[in-house]
Design a protein around this motif. Structure first.
Motif, PDB file in Angstrom:
ATOM      1  N   THR A  90       0.842  -1.199   0.000  1.00 41.34           N
ATOM      2  CA  THR A  90       0.000   0.000   0.000  1.00 41.34           C
ATOM      3  C   THR A  90       0.876   1.248   0.000  1.00 41.34           C
ATOM      4  OG1 THR A  90      -1.761  -1.155   1.180  1.00 41.34           O
ATOM      5  CG2 THR A  90      -1.801   1.256   1.267  1.00 41.34           C
ATOM      6  N   THR A  91       1.888   1.256   0.871  1.00 44.54           N
ATOM      7  CA  THR A  91       2.811   2.398   0.935  1.00 44.54           C
ATOM      8  C   THR A  91       3.534   2.566  -0.392  1.00 44.54           C
ATOM      9  OG1 THR A  91       3.108   2.060   3.311  1.00 44.54           O
ATOM     10  CG2 THR A  91       4.763   3.403   2.193  1.00 44.54           C
ATOM     11  N   LEU A  92       4.006   1.457  -0.968  1.00 41.60           N
ATOM     12  CA  LEU A  92       4.696   1.501  -2.256  1.00 41.60           C
ATOM     13  C   LEU A  92       3.794   2.102  -3.329  1.00 41.60           C
ATOM     14  CD1 LEU A  92       7.021   0.802  -4.192  1.00 41.60           C
ATOM     15  CD2 LEU A  92       6.047  -1.504  -4.376  1.00 41.60           C
ATOM     16  N   LYS A  93       2.558   1.641  -3.401  1.00 39.08           N
ATOM     17  CA  LYS A  93       1.624   2.122  -4.427  1.00 39.08           C
ATOM     18  C   LYS A  93       1.361   3.619  -4.265  1.00 39.08           C
ATOM     19  CE  LYS A  93      -1.062   1.616  -7.927  1.00 39.08           C
ATOM     20  NZ  LYS A  93      -0.426   1.567  -9.243  1.00 39.08           N
ATOM     21  N   ILE A  94       1.136   4.061  -3.026  1.00 42.97           N
ATOM     22  CA  ILE A  94       0.890   5.482  -2.782  1.00 42.97           C
ATOM     23  C   ILE A  94       2.101   6.306  -3.216  1.00 42.97           C
ATOM     24  CG2 ILE A  94       0.542   7.260  -1.008  1.00 42.97           C
ATOM     25  CD1 ILE A  94      -1.088   5.119   0.563  1.00 42.97           C
ATOM     26  N   MET A  95       3.307   5.825  -2.892  1.00 38.95           N
ATOM     27  CA  MET A  95       4.511   6.577  -3.245  1.00 38.95           C
ATOM     28  C   MET A  95       4.740   6.581  -4.761  1.00 38.95           C
ATOM     29  SD  MET A  95       6.930   5.756   0.048  1.00 38.95           S
ATOM     30  CE  MET A  95       8.220   6.924  -0.364  1.00 38.95           C
ATOM     31  N   GLN A  96       4.363   5.509  -5.442  1.00 40.47           N
ATOM     32  CA  GLN A  96       4.455   5.486  -6.908  1.00 40.47           C
ATOM     33  C   GLN A  96       3.499   6.511  -7.517  1.00 40.47           C
ATOM     34  OE1 GLN A  96       3.677   1.295  -7.502  1.00 40.47           O
ATOM     35  NE2 GLN A  96       5.853   0.809  -7.710  1.00 40.47           N
ATOM     36  N   ILE A  97       2.295   6.590  -6.978  1.00 39.95           N
ATOM     37  CA  ILE A  97       1.313   7.579  -7.443  1.00 39.95           C
ATOM     38  C   ILE A  97       1.829   8.992  -7.160  1.00 39.95           C
ATOM     39  CG2 ILE A  97      -1.000   8.523  -7.008  1.00 39.95           C
ATOM     40  CD1 ILE A  97      -1.890   5.557  -6.506  1.00 39.95           C
ATOM     41  N   MET A  98       2.434   9.182  -5.984  1.00 40.02           N
ATOM     42  CA  MET A  98       2.986  10.490  -5.633  1.00 40.02           C
ATOM     43  C   MET A  98       4.086  10.895  -6.616  1.00 40.02           C
ATOM     44  SD  MET A  98       3.157  10.125  -1.480  1.00 40.02           S
ATOM     45  CE  MET A  98       3.848  11.753  -1.155  1.00 40.02           C
ATOM     46  N   ALA A  99       4.889   9.924  -7.062  1.00 39.67           N
ATOM     47  CA  ALA A  99       5.940  10.208  -8.046  1.00 39.67           C
ATOM     48  C   ALA A  99       5.309  10.636  -9.376  1.00 39.67           C
ATOM     49  CB  ALA A  99       6.845   8.996  -8.233  1.00 39.67           C
ATOM     50  N   GLU A 100       4.245   9.958  -9.772  1.00 43.01           N
ATOM     51  CA  GLU A 100       3.548  10.317 -11.014  1.00 43.01           C
ATOM     52  C   GLU A 100       2.950  11.720 -10.931  1.00 43.01           C
ATOM     53  OE1 GLU A 100       0.608   7.270 -11.738  1.00 43.01           O
ATOM     54  OE2 GLU A 100       2.127   5.686 -11.794  1.00 43.01           O
ATOM     55  N   LYS A 101       2.475  12.100  -9.744  1.00 41.25           N
ATOM     56  CA  LYS A 101       1.873  13.419  -9.540  1.00 41.25           C
ATOM     57  C   LYS A 101       2.925  14.518  -9.380  1.00 41.25           C
ATOM     58  CE  LYS A 101      -2.141  13.048  -6.768  1.00 41.25           C
ATOM     59  NZ  LYS A 101      -2.689  12.833  -5.423  1.00 41.25           N
ATOM     60  N   GLY A 102       4.177  14.127  -9.153  1.00 40.82           N
ATOM     61  CA  GLY A 102       5.235  15.113  -8.960  1.00 40.82           C
ATOM     62  C   GLY A 102       5.438  15.540  -7.514  1.00 40.82           C
ATOM     63  N   LEU A 103       4.803  14.837  -6.569  1.00 43.35           N
ATOM     64  CA  LEU A 103       4.960  15.180  -5.156  1.00 43.35           C
ATOM     65  C   LEU A 103       6.291  14.674  -4.590  1.00 43.35           C
ATOM     66  CD1 LEU A 103       1.323  14.395  -3.944  1.00 43.35           C
ATOM     67  CD2 LEU A 103       2.351  16.662  -4.240  1.00 43.35           C
ATOM     68  N   VAL A 104       6.788  13.570  -5.153  1.00 40.28           N
ATOM     69  CA  VAL A 104       8.082  13.014  -4.744  1.00 40.28           C
ATOM     70  C   VAL A 104       8.904  12.696  -5.989  1.00 40.28           C
ATOM     71  CG1 VAL A 104       7.208  12.002  -2.574  1.00 40.28           C
ATOM     72  CG2 VAL A 104       7.268  10.609  -4.653  1.00 40.28           C
ATOM     73  N   LYS A 105      10.217  12.586  -5.770  1.00 45.88           N
ATOM     74  CA  LYS A 105      11.123  12.141  -6.830  1.00 45.88           C
ATOM     75  C   LYS A 105      11.657  10.775  -6.424  1.00 45.88           C
ATOM     76  CE  LYS A 105      13.716  15.855  -6.559  1.00 45.88           C
ATOM     77  NZ  LYS A 105      14.741  16.881  -6.752  1.00 45.88           N
ATOM     78  N   ARG A 106      11.887   9.910  -7.422  1.00 39.40           N
ATOM     79  CA  ARG A 106      12.386   8.565  -7.158  1.00 39.40           C
ATOM     80  C   ARG A 106      13.760   8.426  -7.812  1.00 39.40           C
ATOM     81  NH1 ARG A 106       8.152   4.930  -8.863  1.00 39.40           N
ATOM     82  NH2 ARG A 106       8.679   5.645 -10.922  1.00 39.40           N
ATOM     83  N   ASN A 107      14.754   8.052  -7.003  1.00 43.66           N
ATOM     84  CA  ASN A 107      16.099   7.778  -7.504  1.00 43.66           C
ATOM     85  C   ASN A 107      16.212   6.270  -7.660  1.00 43.66           C
ATOM     86  OD1 ASN A 107      18.825   7.165  -7.794  1.00 43.66           O
ATOM     87  ND2 ASN A 107      19.474   8.889  -6.520  1.00 43.66           N
ATOM     88  N   GLU A 108      16.397   5.809  -8.891  1.00 38.14           N
ATOM     89  CA  GLU A 108      16.402   4.373  -9.179  1.00 38.14           C
ATOM     90  C   GLU A 108      17.810   3.823  -9.379  1.00 38.14           C
ATOM     91  OE1 GLU A 108      13.779   3.902 -12.506  1.00 38.14           O
ATOM     92  OE2 GLU A 108      12.077   4.768 -11.442  1.00 38.14           O
ATOM     93  N   GLU A 109      18.830   4.586  -8.962  1.00 36.81           N
ATOM     94  CA  GLU A 109      20.214   4.158  -9.194  1.00 36.81           C
ATOM     95  C   GLU A 109      20.621   2.951  -8.354  1.00 36.81           C
ATOM     96  OE1 GLU A 109      22.765   7.544  -8.786  1.00 36.81           O
ATOM     97  OE2 GLU A 109      21.679   8.675 -10.311  1.00 36.81           O
ATOM     98  N   SER A 110      20.092   2.844  -7.153  1.00 37.06           N
ATOM     99  CA  SER A 110      20.453   1.696  -6.304  1.00 37.06           C
ATOM    100  C   SER A 110      19.346   0.646  -6.371  1.00 37.06           C
ATOM    101  CB  SER A 110      20.674   2.146  -4.858  1.00 37.06           C
ATOM    102  OG  SER A 110      19.455   2.603  -4.313  1.00 37.06           O
ATOM    103  N   ARG A 111      19.630  -0.520  -5.798  1.00 37.94           N
ATOM    104  CA  ARG A 111      18.658  -1.610  -5.793  1.00 37.94           C
ATOM    105  C   ARG A 111      17.365  -1.190  -5.079  1.00 37.94           C
ATOM    106  NH1 ARG A 111      17.654  -6.022  -2.459  1.00 37.94           N
ATOM    107  NH2 ARG A 111      16.805  -7.800  -3.558  1.00 37.94           N
ATOM    108  N   SER A 112      17.537  -0.518  -3.933  1.00 35.82           N
ATOM    109  CA  SER A 112      16.381   0.026  -3.221  1.00 35.82           C
ATOM    110  C   SER A 112      16.143   1.442  -3.715  1.00 35.82           C
ATOM    111  CB  SER A 112      16.662   0.076  -1.712  1.00 35.82           C
ATOM    112  OG  SER A 112      16.843  -1.200  -1.208  1.00 35.82           O
ATOM    113  N   HIS A 113      15.007   1.669  -4.334  1.00 34.67           N
ATOM    114  CA  HIS A 113      14.699   3.004  -4.827  1.00 34.67           C
ATOM    115  C   HIS A 113      14.590   3.973  -3.653  1.00 34.67           C
ATOM    116  CE1 HIS A 113      12.765   1.198  -8.695  1.00 34.67           C
ATOM    117  NE2 HIS A 113      14.045   0.926  -8.581  1.00 34.67           N
ATOM    118  N   ILE A 114      15.183   5.131  -3.824  1.00 34.47           N
ATOM    119  CA  ILE A 114      15.152   6.161  -2.792  1.00 34.47           C
ATOM    120  C   ILE A 114      14.174   7.249  -3.233  1.00 34.47           C
ATOM    121  CG2 ILE A 114      16.509   7.896  -1.542  1.00 34.47           C
ATOM    122  CD1 ILE A 114      17.334   5.006  -0.893  1.00 34.47           C
ATOM    123  N   TYR A 115      13.277   7.599  -2.334  1.00 34.43           N
ATOM    124  CA  TYR A 115      12.295   8.640  -2.610  1.00 34.43           C
ATOM    125  C   TYR A 115      12.623   9.872  -1.780  1.00 34.43           C
ATOM    126  CZ  TYR A 115       9.180   5.296  -4.928  1.00 34.43           C
ATOM    127  OH  TYR A 115       8.631   4.383  -5.798  1.00 34.43           O
TER     128      TYR A 115
END
Length: 128
Positions: free
Chosen positions: A44-69
């Protein structure tokens, strides 16, 4: 927060509070923080944060294995934007009605009252 950025939902705001307080972090850390207050599933937390990234509320750094928001909106600007909307919708734009309601429903401490007095003095041009 500009007018193009959508207003965060209550769940999104909880996540933003964690990111503002702790800085860039993983979904797992955010989920652990949320679970201190109420039970929330990791997916649930992951999905909300993915939606937040799509909306521009957060940025996601995908350089490491664990994505950093990290928060992509400023805390003070977000608070101002949400308060302005709340003030307009709930108190017809009257700041005094908001303050009177807040003080009437909450026992203000001496320190809080002193802080309010200082703010009023500052807004009046430094009288006193």
């Amino acid at each position: 927060m500009d007018n193009q950025t959508p207003k965060p939902t209550e769940s999104e705001l909880e996540i933003l509070q964690i990111l503002w307080q702790h800085g860039p972090t993983t979904v797992r850390f955010v989920n652990e923080q949320l679970n201190q207050r109420k039970e929330v599933g990791y997916t649930t937390t992951l999905k909300i944060m993915q939606i937040m990234a799509e909306k521009g509320l957060v940025k996601r750094n995908e350089e490491s294995r664990s994505h950093i928001y990290e928060a992509n909106v400023n805390e003070e600007a977000t608070q101002k934007h949400m308060l302005d909307k709340f003030l307009d919708l709930t108190f017809r734009g009257s700041a005094s009605k908001l303050v009177m309601q807040a003080l009437g429903n909450h026992k203000a401490t001496r320190a809080e009252l002193d802080e309010i007095r200082k703010l009023i003095d500052k807004m009046e041009g430094g009288a006193k």
